[in-house]
Design an enzyme around this catalytic site. Structure first.
Site, PDB file in Angstrom:
ATOM      1  N   LYS A 117       0.811  -1.223   0.000  1.00  0.00           N
ATOM      2  CA  LYS A 117       0.000   0.000   0.000  1.00  0.00           C
ATOM      3  C   LYS A 117       0.845   1.274   0.000  1.00  0.00           C
ATOM      4  O   LYS A 117       0.417   2.308  -0.518  1.00  0.00           O
ATOM      5  CB  LYS A 117      -0.972  -0.022   1.167  1.00  0.00           C
ATOM      6  CG  LYS A 117      -2.053  -1.097   0.973  1.00  0.00           C
ATOM      7  CD  LYS A 117      -2.768  -1.387   2.255  1.00  0.00           C
ATOM      8  CE  LYS A 117      -4.217  -0.985   2.172  1.00  0.00           C
ATOM      9  NZ  LYS A 117      -4.934  -1.258   3.430  1.00  0.00           N
ATOM     10  N   GLY A 165      -8.543  -6.765   3.793  1.00  0.00           N
ATOM     11  CA  GLY A 165      -9.717  -7.358   4.433  1.00  0.00           C
ATOM     12  C   GLY A 165     -10.119  -6.619   5.706  1.00  0.00           C
ATOM     13  O   GLY A 165     -10.712  -7.216   6.599  1.00  0.00           O
ATOM     14  N   GLU A 275      -9.450   2.067  -5.078  1.00  0.00           N
ATOM     15  CA  GLU A 275     -10.324   2.507  -3.985  1.00  0.00           C
ATOM     16  C   GLU A 275      -9.982   3.926  -3.526  1.00  0.00           C
ATOM     17  O   GLU A 275      -8.809   4.299  -3.458  1.00  0.00           O
ATOM     18  CB  GLU A 275     -10.222   1.550  -2.792  1.00  0.00           C
ATOM     19  CG  GLU A 275     -10.729   0.150  -3.105  1.00  0.00           C
ATOM     20  CD  GLU A 275     -10.901  -0.719  -1.857  1.00  0.00           C
ATOM     21  OE1 GLU A 275     -11.723  -1.641  -1.910  1.00  0.00           O
ATOM     22  OE2 GLU A 275     -10.211  -0.489  -0.843  1.00  0.00           O
ATOM     23  N   GLU A 289      -6.211   2.577  -1.960  1.00  0.00           N
ATOM     24  CA  GLU A 289      -5.468   1.359  -2.335  1.00  0.00           C
ATOM     25  C   GLU A 289      -5.981   0.790  -3.649  1.00  0.00           C
ATOM     26  O   GLU A 289      -7.027   1.192  -4.150  1.00  0.00           O
ATOM     27  CB  GLU A 289      -5.561   0.288  -1.238  1.00  0.00           C
ATOM     28  CG  GLU A 289      -6.949  -0.286  -1.060  1.00  0.00           C
ATOM     29  CD  GLU A 289      -6.954  -1.686  -0.433  1.00  0.00           C
ATOM     30  OE1 GLU A 289      -5.921  -2.382  -0.437  1.00  0.00           O
ATOM     31  OE2 GLU A 289      -8.024  -2.100   0.040  1.00  0.00           O
ATOM     32  N   ASN A 291      -6.923  -2.954  -5.435  1.00  0.00           N
ATOM     33  CA  ASN A 291      -7.101  -4.395  -5.268  1.00  0.00           C
ATOM     34  C   ASN A 291      -6.877  -5.034  -6.629  1.00  0.00           C
ATOM     35  O   ASN A 291      -7.604  -4.756  -7.583  1.00  0.00           O
ATOM     36  CB  ASN A 291      -8.493  -4.724  -4.722  1.00  0.00           C
ATOM     37  CG  ASN A 291      -8.626  -4.312  -3.264  1.00  0.00           C
ATOM     38  OD1 ASN A 291      -7.699  -4.491  -2.475  1.00  0.00           O
ATOM     39  ND2 ASN A 291      -9.750  -3.746  -2.904  1.00  0.00           N
ATOM     40  N   ARG A 293      -7.403  -7.769  -8.174  1.00  0.00           N
ATOM     41  CA  ARG A 293      -8.154  -9.029  -8.317  1.00  0.00           C
ATOM     42  C   ARG A 293      -9.611  -8.709  -8.574  1.00  0.00           C
ATOM     43  O   ARG A 293     -10.007  -7.545  -8.545  1.00  0.00           O
ATOM     44  CB  ARG A 293      -8.062  -9.791  -6.989  1.00  0.00           C
ATOM     45  CG  ARG A 293      -8.537  -8.902  -5.825  1.00  0.00           C
ATOM     46  CD  ARG A 293      -8.656  -9.652  -4.519  1.00  0.00           C
ATOM     47  NE  ARG A 293      -8.732  -8.756  -3.370  1.00  0.00           N
ATOM     48  CZ  ARG A 293      -9.848  -8.229  -2.883  1.00  0.00           C
ATOM     49  NH1 ARG A 293     -11.009  -8.498  -3.454  1.00  0.00           N
ATOM     50  NH2 ARG A 293      -9.829  -7.439  -1.834  1.00  0.00           N
ATOM     51  N   VAL A 296     -15.386  -8.867  -4.356  1.00  0.00           N
ATOM     52  CA  VAL A 296     -16.645  -9.454  -3.909  1.00  0.00           C
ATOM     53  C   VAL A 296     -17.827  -8.746  -4.581  1.00  0.00           C
ATOM     54  O   VAL A 296     -18.769  -9.376  -5.060  1.00  0.00           O
ATOM     55  CB  VAL A 296     -16.767  -9.342  -2.365  1.00  0.00           C
ATOM     56  CG1 VAL A 296     -18.129  -9.837  -1.896  1.00  0.00           C
ATOM     57  CG2 VAL A 296     -15.636 -10.090  -1.669  1.00  0.00           C
TER      58      VAL A 296
HETATM   59  P1  ADP Z   1      -8.205  -2.829   3.316  1.00  0.00           P
HETATM   60  O1  ADP Z   1      -6.960  -3.146   2.566  1.00  0.00           O
HETATM   61  O2  ADP Z   1      -8.316  -3.529   4.600  1.00  0.00           O
HETATM   62  O3  ADP Z   1      -9.415  -2.912   2.448  1.00  0.00           O
HETATM   63  P2  ADP Z   1      -8.397   0.084   3.052  1.00  0.00           P
HETATM   64  O4  ADP Z   1      -7.204   0.956   3.037  1.00  0.00           O
HETATM   65  O5  ADP Z   1      -9.090  -0.164   1.777  1.00  0.00           O
HETATM   66  O6  ADP Z   1      -8.011  -1.300   3.742  1.00  0.00           O
HETATM   67  O7  ADP Z   1      -9.420   0.672   4.100  1.00  0.00           O
HETATM   68  C1  ADP Z   1     -10.562  -0.066   4.510  1.00  0.00           C
HETATM   69  C2  ADP Z   1     -11.606   0.884   5.078  1.00  0.00           C
HETATM   70  O8  ADP Z   1     -11.078   1.586   6.204  1.00  0.00           O
HETATM   71  C3  ADP Z   1     -12.056   1.996   4.133  1.00  0.00           C
HETATM   72  O9  ADP Z   1     -13.083   1.564   3.262  1.00  0.00           O
HETATM   73  C4  ADP Z   1     -12.526   3.055   5.105  1.00  0.00           C
HETATM   74  O10 ADP Z   1     -13.805   2.777   5.623  1.00  0.00           O
HETATM   75  C5  ADP Z   1     -11.515   2.937   6.232  1.00  0.00           C
HETATM   76  N1  ADP Z   1     -10.364   3.839   6.023  1.00  0.00           N
HETATM   77  C6  ADP Z   1      -9.188   3.526   5.452  1.00  0.00           C
HETATM   78  N2  ADP Z   1      -8.351   4.586   5.421  1.00  0.00           N
HETATM   79  C7  ADP Z   1      -9.013   5.609   5.991  1.00  0.00           C
HETATM   80  C8  ADP Z   1      -8.700   6.992   6.273  1.00  0.00           C
HETATM   81  N3  ADP Z   1      -7.516   7.520   5.982  1.00  0.00           N
HETATM   82  N4  ADP Z   1      -9.653   7.748   6.885  1.00  0.00           N
HETATM   83  C9  ADP Z   1     -10.851   7.224   7.209  1.00  0.00           C
HETATM   84  N5  ADP Z   1     -11.204   5.946   6.983  1.00  0.00           N
HETATM   85  C10 ADP Z   1     -10.309   5.134   6.376  1.00  0.00           C
HETATM   86  P1  ADP Z   2     -13.495  -6.650  -1.416  1.00  0.00           P
HETATM   87  O1  ADP Z   2     -12.414  -5.601  -1.410  1.00  0.00           O
HETATM   88  O2  ADP Z   2     -13.585  -7.438  -2.669  1.00  0.00           O
HETATM   89  O3  ADP Z   2     -14.782  -6.149  -0.902  1.00  0.00           O
HETATM   90  P2  ADP Z   2     -12.975  -7.885   1.081  1.00  0.00           P
HETATM   91  O4  ADP Z   2     -12.162  -6.826   1.721  1.00  0.00           O
HETATM   92  O5  ADP Z   2     -14.309  -8.186   1.599  1.00  0.00           O
HETATM   93  O6  ADP Z   2     -12.984  -7.716  -0.480  1.00  0.00           O
HETATM   94  O7  ADP Z   2     -12.102  -9.198   1.063  1.00  0.00           O
HETATM   95  C1  ADP Z   2     -12.499 -10.302   0.301  1.00  0.00           C
HETATM   96  C2  ADP Z   2     -12.035 -11.530   0.976  1.00  0.00           C
HETATM   97  O8  ADP Z   2     -10.631 -11.564   0.976  1.00  0.00           O
HETATM   98  C3  ADP Z   2     -12.464 -11.636   2.415  1.00  0.00           C
HETATM   99  O9  ADP Z   2     -12.675 -12.983   2.682  1.00  0.00           O
HETATM  100  C4  ADP Z   2     -11.263 -11.090   3.152  1.00  0.00           C
HETATM  101  O10 ADP Z   2     -11.228 -11.597   4.456  1.00  0.00           O
HETATM  102  C5  ADP Z   2     -10.138 -11.589   2.294  1.00  0.00           C
HETATM  103  N1  ADP Z   2      -8.928 -10.752   2.268  1.00  0.00           N
HETATM  104  C6  ADP Z   2      -8.744  -9.614   1.595  1.00  0.00           C
HETATM  105  N2  ADP Z   2      -7.494  -9.163   1.726  1.00  0.00           N
HETATM  106  C7  ADP Z   2      -6.852 -10.051   2.513  1.00  0.00           C
HETATM  107  C8  ADP Z   2      -5.521 -10.152   3.030  1.00  0.00           C
HETATM  108  N3  ADP Z   2      -4.560  -9.264   2.752  1.00  0.00           N
HETATM  109  N4  ADP Z   2      -5.228 -11.195   3.810  1.00  0.00           N
HETATM  110  C9  ADP Z   2      -6.176 -12.101   4.090  1.00  0.00           C
HETATM  111  N5  ADP Z   2      -7.433 -12.069   3.633  1.00  0.00           N
HETATM  112  C10 ADP Z   2      -7.775 -11.061   2.861  1.00  0.00           C
HETATM  113 MG    MG Z   3      -9.812  -1.802   0.745  1.00  0.00          MG
END
Ligand code: ADP
Ligand code: ADP
Ligand code: MG
Length: 461
Positions: A117, A165, A275, A289, A291, A293, A296
């Site tokens: 990231k 996730g 995203e 970030e 993704n 792939r 969902v």
């Molecule tokens: P992941 O890789 O777990 O999906 P993300 O960076 O996409 O992580 O963040 C997941 C969620 O966390 C976002 O959809 C948002 O709701 C919250 N989030 C992430 N970064 C921020 C931020 N800088 N400020 C507020 N909310 C955030």
């Molecule tokens: P999307 O971004 O497609 O909405 P989710 O954040 O819900 O996806 O993640 C989809 C699936 O992948 C979930 O089962 C989540 O737990 C898993 N997942 C996503 N990123 C990771 C990671 N870095 N490590 C482990 N599991 C992950």
């Molecule tokens: Mg995300």
């Protein structure tokens, strides 16, 4: 090379989804499964199945050697990783290619770059895409963290560079909090993701999560508009829509163009999602970030554009140039997806696997149910609790909500508790109908409106 056979390196509803796309393309399918998944729907639908190990994901679905060996033994041309598991593992993509097969996704190097990231933030900046204010690279010292916080202010978000996730994220309220959390966050990230790298981001309060679907063949890139995914619990999406209906047209144009610019920067190949957080008050959007792939929530995009994203990613992986030009991508109507989980809303959304005694699926125009369920199926306790996705399309968002309410009424899953009652309540909620929500809405709503309505506890049991 045209793909004539592929191995599905995943389970659950996405495995079923991939097999359906492969069948349309006339591709033979081989499904891997753990010892706990021998009777899953994808195994029944695939042309062949291979047992790759014990139920624990590390022993089966996360075991690169086992999956690659299964693919080699089956003699398939390609491997589709789905989402989760090995889908964003660059070493897996490399191992598949090293064994002479096609990985249905980007090149390992692109996954490595964008999956980190911190590196992805740098790519975004280079492509002129606004990022959330925060640290320039990986945090090296506490002093550096202090300096970043002095600029952005508190609260500040500590994020794991390798997180995903919804995991690997925490908020520091003040300096003491930040200094206390950093070492712990790094140790946890190292244990969970094999990488202790951290970075800081300003917390965007009142943000909407908006993301852009893209497709690329390495040379040509298109966006397939955006999705709105602000209804989240523990930073995991629960309900998704397309398009993001309150987005001003000029913002949409710039947002989608920025996603294309970003993937062009790395010569991206395959389907991907960029995203963002969108601040409604200022009209600003910030990259968070990529993704690398299928996601969902991809069906809501398919419903408004008519593009089959899984078929497209298979075609691209087979070497075909992108068949769609930007001018061909049009969005029509509105789509909403509800994630149906085997969880008990009355008991803090505790996972509740069990046997499906009755299943009745709503039918009709604009209604789609992507699932792994069948009557008599026993959900194993080892994996994610997602069991299906109800997706509804209509000409307008209002009509879509109405159709969704009917479809949710018609969706009967007996034998286990599910999150259907949560979606029924959301679909009937006045704030949801107005679109008046941000990423923090759902958790607050669960503690107030939903708890009052159902007596459910929001606390995790
Ligand atoms: P992941 O890789 O777990 O999906 P993300 O960076 O996409 O992580 O963040 C997941 C969620 O966390 C976002 O959809 C948002 O709701 C919250 N989030 C992430 N970064 C921020 C931020 N800088 N400020 C507020 N909310 C955030
Ligand atoms: P999307 O971004 O497609 O909405 P989710 O954040 O819900 O996806 O993640 C989809 C699936 O992948 C979930 O089962 C989540 O737990 C898993 N997942 C996503 N990123 C990771 C990671 N870095 N490590 C482990 N599991 C992950
Ligand atoms: Mg995300």
């Amino acid at each position: 090379m045209t793909i004539r056979s592929l191995l599905v390196a995943n389970r659950g509803e996405i495995a079923v989804r991939i097999i359906k796309a492969a069948k349309v393309l006339g591709i033979r399918t081989v499904q891997v499964h753990s010892a706990a998944d021998a009777d899953m729907l994808a195994v029944k639908l695939a042309d062949a199945a291979v047992d790759i190990g014990s139920p624990a994901p590390k022993k089966s679905y996360l075991n690169i050697e086992a999956v690659v060996n299964a693919a080699k033994a089956a003699g398939v041309d390609a491997v589709h990783p789905g989402y989760g598991f090995l889908s964003e593992n660059a070493d897996f993509a490399d191992a598949v290619e090293a064994a002479g097969m096609i990985f249905i996704g980007p090149k390992g190097d692109a996954i490595r770059l964008l999956g980190d990231k911190v590196a992805a933030r740098a790519v975004a900046a280079k492509a002129g895409v606004p990022t959330v204010p925060g640290s320039a690279g990986r945090l090296a010292t506490i002093e550096e963290a202090r300096a970043v916080a002095a600029k952005t202010g508190f609260p500040i978000m500590i994020k794991a560079s390798a997180g995903g996730g919804g995991r690997g994220i925490r908020i520091a309220a003040d300096l003491a909090d930040l200094e206390r959390h950093l070492p712990q966050a790094s140790a946890e990230a190292l244990a969970a993701f094999g990488d202790g790298g951290l970075y800081l981001e300003k917390v965007i309060t009142k943000a909407r999560h908006v993301e852009v679907q893209i497709l690329g063949d390495g040379q040509n890139f298109v966006h397939c508009f955006e999705r709105e995914c602000s209804l989240q619990r523990r930073r995991q999406k629960v309900w998704e829509e397309a398009p993001s209906f309150l987005l001003p047209a000029d913002v949409r144009t710039r947002l989608c163009a920025s996603a294309v610019a970003l993937v062009r920067e790395v010569g991206y190949r395959g389907a991907g999602t960029v995203e963002y957080l969108y601040d409604e008050a200022t009209g600003e959007f910030y990259f968070i970030e990529v993704n690398t792939r299928i996601q969902v929530e991809h069906p809501v995009t398919e419903m408004i554009t008519g593009i089959d994203l899984v078929e497209e990613m298979i075609r691209i992986a087979g070497g075909a140039p992108l068949s769609i030009r930007q001018a061909d991508v049009a969005a029509e109507g509105h789509a909403i997806e509800c994630r149906i989980n085997a969880e008990d809303p009355a008991r803090g959304f505790m996972p509740a696997p069990g046997t499906i005694s009755k299943l009745s699926v709503p039918q009709g125009e604009g209604i789609r149910f992507d699932t792994m369920l069948y009557e008599g199926y026993t959900i194993p306790p080892f994996y994610d609790s997602l069991i299906g996705k109800l997706i509804v399309w209509a000409e307008t968002r209002e009509a879509c909500l109405e159709r969704l309410r009917g479809a949710l009424e018609g969706l009967v899953i007996e034998g286990i508790p599910t999150t259907i009652p949560l979606h029924l309540a959301l679909a009937a909620d006045a704030s949801v109908a107005r679109g008046a929500f941000d990423t923090r809405f759902l958790e607050q709503w669960l503690e107030t409106e939903f708890a009052a309505k159902t007596g459910a506890t929001a606390e995790v049991a």
